[in-house]
Write a protein that holds these residues in place. Structure first.
Motif: not given
Length: 371
Positions: A92, A96, A106, A114
């Motif tokens: 994750s 990001r 997100k 997502y």
DNA sequence: TCCGGAAGTT
DNA sequence: AACTTCCGGA
């Protein structure tokens, strides 16, 4: 490949028929070459029925996907990258990093959810196609055809991706334009224009592309529809330019793809710039908008509404052409060449997105139909 | 859960 | 460059 010793699968064509051939990977000369990227891998999983229980498109939400089994996705990713210590926490973090690159967003409030920004991805995949010209594929020449279509690319997938992207881009462009009027001055923030070579450049209208969406076969929209494109709610005037000069051997999809990529690149620039200028929203001058397509030309709110409520002129009808010639509300060619020059087919793309019904004139925002 | 900084790896 | 690893904070 050097990863064979650890039992990893080859990264290319690891599942036959996938839409991610060699050309989509990094150039061999670059460090870490030919290494699959995470977003690629995610798309691969999303494409395969067998991983539906692990990761899947969110129904009804374009480009949105849910990681149903984070541990399993992380395990698969770790296996692919030969990182047995991979877990969802690390994966994750990698996801990001895509936020800033605008590859991924997100979905707030939804766990493990997502959303892909396909308008970004399509250009990651087709960096060689200059905004000013259609891809050589449309020339119909078998040599160009081979050169332009990278080896291994599935035309069906490309076609669908482009169509899907266009539908998304249309809606995004329209909504954001109306919801976030922008006071944009291209001379004061050149960085905002920068999306590499796909940025704002003079464009030429490619003649001859004839694309009626209704006849373009099946369209799979991730998370939106698996119905044939005939089911899509399209604006009645949305067939594109009438054919004027179609070279022999050119298939409909090639023409369509050409035009859509061309237009999509423009739309992407628009989207990028709108996002880059979100912060300037509050400073927008009342009454006038700077046309984000044309950069330096102002446009009154009424002009804007006029453009939005007019039927598409992608297939210019004599009436609208006549109207344009004498109507002060339509664009006039400026004395000096515009920084962004679009064909009429592109600037005529403003029409209400299919899921809108009313327009709030004071806020200039489309009101979405309740779900 | 999710975020993003910081440092390390290839 | 594109992660991977670790972690403090919301």
């Amino acid at each position: 490949m050097d990863r064979m010793h650890c039992g990893c699968v080859s990264n290319s064509y690891w599942i036959p028929g996938l839409a991610f051939p060699d050309w989509a990977y990094k150039a061999e000369s670059s460090p870490g070459s030919r290494q699959i990227q995470l977003w690629h891998f995610i798309l691969e999983l999303l494409q395969k029925e067998e991983f539906r229980h692990v990761i899947a498109w969110q129904q009804g939400e374009y480009g949105e996907f849910v990681i149903k089994d984070p541990d399993e996705v992380a395990r698969l990713w770790g296996r692919r990258k030969c990182k047995p210590q991979m877990n969802y926490d690390k994966l994750s973090r990698a996801l990001r990093y895509y936020y800033n690159k605008r590859i991924l967003h997100k979905t707030k409030g939804k766990r493990f959810t997502y959303r892909f920004n396909f308008s970004k991805l399509i250009f990651v995949n087709y960096p060689m196609w200059d905004i000013r010209y259609p891809p050589p594929a449309v020339l119909g020449n078998s040599m160009c055809h081979t050169a332009a279509l990278p080896p291994g690319v599935h035309r069906e997938v490309l076609h669908n991706t482009i169509l899907a992207h266009k539908l998304l881009a249309d809606q995004l462009a329209c909504r954001r334009l109306l919801q976030s009027p922008i006071d944009y001055d291209s001379s004061t923030n050149k960085k905002a224009l920068g999306v590499g070579r796909h940025s704002i450049m003079p464009t030429s209208c490619f003649p001859g592309a004839c694309c009626n969406f209704r006849s373009s076969g099946h369209l799979y929209l991730p998370g939106l529809s698996s119905q044939p494109s005939t089911e899509l709610p399209l604006h009645p005037s949305r067939s594109l330019c009438s054919p004027t000069q179609v070279l022999p051997g050119t298939t409909e999809w090639q023409l369509c793809a050409s035009r859509l990529i061309h237009q999509s690149q423009v739309l992407m620039s628009l989207e990028e710039r709108i996002q880059s200028h979100r912060g300037a929203q509050g400073r927008a001058t009342g009454g006038h908008l700077l046309n984000p397509y044309l950069g330096h030309r102002t446009m009154s709110s009424e002009d804007h509404l006029h453009a939005l409520t007019s039927p598409s002129t992608m297939k210019p009808d004599p009436e609208s052409q006549f109207r344009a010639s004498g109507d002060k509300n339509t664009f006039q060619e400026p004395a000096e060449p515009p920084k962004i020059c679009l064909g009429h087919d592109v600037s005529a793309k403003l029409y209400p997105p299919p899921d809108t019904e009313h327009m709030n004139l004071s806020s200039k925002a489309w009101l979405l139909k309740p779900a």
